[in-house]
Every structure is written in C-alpha cells, then in structure tokens.
Write a protein that holds these residues in place. Structure first.
Motif, mmCIF file in Angstrom:
data_model
loop_
_atom_site.group_PDB
_atom_site.id
_atom_site.type_symbol
_atom_site.label_atom_id
_atom_site.label_comp_id
_atom_site.label_asym_id
_atom_site.label_seq_id
_atom_site.Cartn_x
_atom_site.Cartn_y
_atom_site.Cartn_z
ATOM 1 N N ALA A 289 0.767 -1.416 -0.068
ATOM 2 C CA ALA A 289 0.089 0.101 0.041
ATOM 3 C C ALA A 289 0.764 1.141 0.476
ATOM 4 O O ALA A 289 1.686 1.466 0.606
ATOM 5 C CB ALA A 289 -1.263 -0.157 1.293
ATOM 6 N N GLU B 80 0.691 5.797 1.690
ATOM 7 C CA GLU B 80 -0.438 6.662 2.235
ATOM 8 C C GLU B 80 0.036 7.921 1.136
ATOM 9 O O GLU B 80 0.813 7.932 0.928
ATOM 10 C CB GLU B 80 0.020 6.889 3.176
ATOM 11 N N THR C 165 -2.918 -0.867 -3.370
ATOM 12 C CA THR C 165 -3.363 0.031 -2.051
ATOM 13 C C THR C 165 -3.178 1.802 -2.085
ATOM 14 O O THR C 165 -2.064 1.543 -1.243
ATOM 15 C CB THR C 165 -4.239 -0.462 -1.193
ATOM 16 N N ASP D 134 -3.977 4.844 0.735
ATOM 17 C CA ASP D 134 -4.329 5.210 1.428
ATOM 18 C C ASP D 134 -4.413 6.478 1.638
ATOM 19 O O ASP D 134 -3.318 7.174 2.071
ATOM 20 C CB ASP D 134 -3.877 4.604 2.878
ATOM 21 N N ASN E 23 -5.839 9.756 3.855
ATOM 22 C CA ASN E 23 -6.020 10.582 5.678
ATOM 23 C C ASN E 23 -7.795 11.798 5.576
ATOM 24 O O ASN E 23 -7.729 12.105 4.669
ATOM 25 C CB ASN E 23 -4.753 11.612 6.141
ATOM 26 N N GLY F 260 -8.132 2.668 1.193
ATOM 27 C CA GLY F 260 -7.786 3.041 2.429
ATOM 28 C C GLY F 260 -7.836 4.056 3.442
ATOM 29 O O GLY F 260 -7.597 5.064 2.220
ATOM 30 N N GLU G 148 -7.227 6.719 6.610
ATOM 31 C CA GLU G 148 -6.917 6.883 7.909
ATOM 32 C C GLU G 148 -7.092 8.145 9.206
ATOM 33 O O GLU G 148 -7.552 8.459 8.199
ATOM 34 C CB GLU G 148 -5.456 6.680 7.614
ATOM 35 N N ARG H 251 -10.937 0.331 2.973
ATOM 36 C CA ARG H 251 -10.464 -0.406 4.130
ATOM 37 C C ARG H 251 -10.248 1.195 5.602
ATOM 38 O O ARG H 251 -10.178 1.889 4.992
ATOM 39 C CB ARG H 251 -8.676 -0.726 4.751
ATOM 40 N N ASP I 54 -4.765 6.157 12.719
ATOM 41 C CA ASP I 54 -3.441 6.543 12.335
ATOM 42 C C ASP I 54 -3.013 7.395 14.165
ATOM 43 O O ASP I 54 -4.322 7.741 14.823
ATOM 44 C CB ASP I 54 -3.973 7.613 11.491
#
Length: 435
Positions: free
Chosen positions: A205, A207, A261, A263, A265, A292, A294, A320, A324
């Motif tokens: 993944a 971020e 993936t 992710d 925020n 996803g 977070e 997902r 965090d």
C-alpha cells in the motif's frame, strides 16, 4: 514560561535493506527537500516548574543554559539560542523536508537523566517548531508556544506548525483564498509513501500525502493550511479533491502495470457530519483499485455516534479503515472494539524510541498482540533505522513505513520504485528475508 500538523512521513529501494547510492540519495534529497528557510523552535522542558521548586531557580537556570549549549552543538545549522522560562528558543536554518526529522532527533538526543544540584532529573523536552519568516517575533513565539501545547495534547515530542498558523488574520485569509483557487485549478499534488510488509519486503500500500507548491510562497506544509481549512470548512472540498486525485492516480498506476492500495487521511471533523459519508462515496464511481481511509483516534471524541455511523458506511462500501497515530491520542478499548477497522498504525513517537526506551518496546509489543487478537494488522510509522526494523520484525509487526524504506514519492517515481521491486535481485532478497 512562554504561553504555549503535519509533516512527512522516502527514493526508491529494491528491498528492505538495499539502500540508495550516495549520489542518488543526494540528488533525490535535494529535489524533494526544497530550499533552506528560517525556523524557530521552542524546546520546552517538561516538569521544569517541579525542578525549579526542588533545586531552586539558579540551579534550574544553569541546567537550562547547559541545555542551550547542547542544542547548539546537536541541531544542524543552529543559530541563536535564548533562554525563556523553562524553555530554550532556537533559530536555525533547515529545509521543510528535514525540519521535522531534525527536531525529532533533537528530542531523542535530549531525553535522558541529568544531574542538577546532586539531584537526578529525568530530562524530557517537547518541541514546537514554526517558520521564522512569517509574522513578527511576538507572533512567532506565541505560535511556537501553541505548537508545544498541541504536541503535549497529542502526547508527541514534536509539533511542526502551531495548528492555526503564525500568520496575521489577513495573511490567513489570503492563504485560504489561494487554497480555494488551487483546489479549483487542480494545482495541488499528492505524494505517496510506501507501506511495506515487515518480513517479506513487499510493498502492499501507499499513504497519500498532500503537497502544495504555492506560486509565491513556495512549499506550504500541510501543518500550516490544513488546520485553517478545518476551521473554515474548506476541508470538505480539500478532502474531495484528495479522493478524486487519488482515484485518478491509481488508475494511472494500474495502466503502468502496478496494483496498489492507496490510503488517504480523513479529517476528524468530517466524520461528525451526518451526510458526509454518502457524499464522499459519490466520488468512488470511477474507482478501479482499492482505497483505504486513515483516521486519528481523536476523530471519535467530538461526536462518536455520528463518526461511527460514517465509518460503518465506508466499511460497508469496501473501504479499508485504519486508526492513524495510535497511542498519541486518547485510546479507548471500548471504541476500538466497536470500530470497523482492519489496521492500527503505531505513532512514530513510540517507534522513534524503540531502541533506547525501556517502556516503548513493551507498549509496541502489547499493541501488536492486542491488534492481532482483534483481527487487525499493525503498521509502524517512522521506521528510520535497520535496528528498529529488525526489532519490529521480531515483535510480529505486519507492515512498516518510514525513511529507511522510502520518502513520499510523486506518482511517476512511485511507479519506478515498484518496478525496481520486481527485479530478480529484489525478489531473491525478499525470499531470503521471509525465510
């Protein structure tokens, strides 16, 4: 005492332990770090008032003066240091990319027992950092002090930015106008920091981290504009831009032959909006891969029932969910049991002290065991050394993220990073690690 968001989480590597060459590393760091700029740091001594009462003002002040000398030796490109009431105020030059790492390293270096008037004092500091080129000196000191307060509220050692900025009101208004224009004109960027399997070295993944290169101001850190956007309501439009760009970037990455993936925020303030979950899902009609979200622990505090409702909407849509900065807020096992999450991310302040602290390894190991018992995976943030990585592997941590592995990368460089992991050399190395 002076009256008292969020940084980065680095160039491609072929595996967990294969580092870049010095020339490549220097070129990448120069490209990503930007030009040096002036910063002001307030290094605030925890429990200084207690020390003052025990040993007296003169001895406590002498300790503070010694601390200022050590800061001047430790902090790269350190300028003036001045003593405040229980704090040392420091001017230094740094790049935006290096400022937080330098402050974190300083906090770790200063955290140790010291002798003051034959009394053993466990020294710990909290550091608030703001840009010194914005506002006047009084505004900078006030903002640095507020940053210290924010750091303590988050149970963190370092806070970059005061949360509401150093700027006068007119400048904040100008910045928000420019942000609205940047959203409309699609001139913001997303960089992606890989999240890697701790034992196999496989990147599973990434971020997404927001970047804004302002045409006049240069690089504007998220810690400067995101908190203001949360207060003005512009955070909803900003979040929708991030989701739209991440979906488009993921489609580009798929066309390059990589499935990964992303992710994202999500601001805690948006989770309390009863209709926001459904509005956000409208952006997912073009989704071709996996996304996803977070969220921070504190996102649940304001209105836990509405926040939980939106999280349920996201989970039922196949998104997902991860907590965090776990451990930096107000952890609640009751909420943890209710939340439809699949991942815990251990806050970097615990990971940073993993090799030096006696308690943090116990906390991390117990968190990993707890998460696994609840059917969740664990990701450790801020993994910056091979020793830290090795300890996390032994503890059973599932995923790792940090500068040891990769800085946040623009999409094209992320694709290069992923391609490098497919080489026979990298694959053989990953197999050796996984046993």
């Amino acid at each position: 005492m002076y009256a008292k968001l969020t940084g980065s989480k680095g160039p491609p590597t072929r595996s967990l332990r294969m580092r870049r060459s010095p020339s490549t590393r220097a070129a990448d760091d120069t490209a990503s770090a930007g030009a040096s700029r002036p910063y002001l740091a307030m290094v605030d001594v925890d429990r200084f008032d207690v020390l003052d009462e025990l040993v007296g003002y003169t001895a406590a002040r002498r300790m503070l003066a010694g601390l200022a000398e050590e800061i001047a030796r430790t902090l790269p490109q350190c300028g003036r240091t001045r003593l405040g009431r229980g704090a040392v105020v420091v001017d230094w030059e740094s790049t935006p990319a290096a400022a937080e790492a330098a402050a974190e390293a300083l906090a770790r270096a200063l955290g140790r027992p010291v002798e003051v008037a034959d009394y053993r004092f466990d020294l710990a500091v909290t550091i608030g950092v703001v840009e010194a080129g914005i506002g006047n000196r009084a505004e900078q000191l006030s903002a640095a002090d507020r940053a210290v307060t924010t750091a303590r509220r988050r149970h963190a050692r370092v806070q970059i930015g005061a949360g509401d900025g150093v700027m006068p009101a007119t400048d904040r208004l100008s910045l928000m106008r420019d942000l609205q224009k940047a959203i409309r004109d699609d001139t913001l960027e997303l960089h992606y920091q890989p999240k890697v399997r701790a034992r196999s070295g496989e990147t599973v993944a990434a971020e997404a981290l927001l970047r804004w290169n302002h045409p006049q101001r240069g690089y504007v850190p998220p810690a400067m504009f995101v908190p203001i956007a949360e207060r003005t309501g512009d955070i909803a439009a900003l979040t929708e831009w991030v989701v739209g760009r991440a979906i488009a970037d993921q489609a580009r990455l798929l066309r390059m032959g990589h499935t990964l993936t992303f992710d994202l925020n999500i601001s805690g303030g948006l989770l309390a909006d009863p209709g926001y979950g459904w509005r956000l899902l409208h952006h997912f009609t073009a989704l071709q891969g996996l996304i996803g979200f977070e969220i921070t622990e504190t996102a649940m505090i304001g209105d836990p029932e509405r926040a939980l409702s939106n999280l349920q909407i996201f989970a039922e849509a196949g998104i997902r969910l991860a907590i965090d900065d776990y451990g930096s807020g107000f952890s609640s096992l009751a909420y943890l049991r209710q939340l439809p999450i699949t991942e815990l991310k251990i806050d970097r302040m615990f990971v940073a002290n993993l090799t030096t602290s006696q308690r943090d390894p116990l906390l991390i190991r117990s968190t990993i065991d707890l998460a696994h018992a609840l059917g969740m995976e664990v990701t450790a943030e801020g993994v910056d050394s091979p020793t830290t990585l090795a300890l996390l592997q032994v503890m059973g941590c599932d995923q790792v993220q940090g500068y040891l592995l990769s800085r946040p990368l623009p999409l094209d460089r992320l694709a290069t990073y992923l391609t490098a992991q497919r080489t026979p050399e990298a694959i053989a190395h990953q197999r050796r690690i996984s046993g």
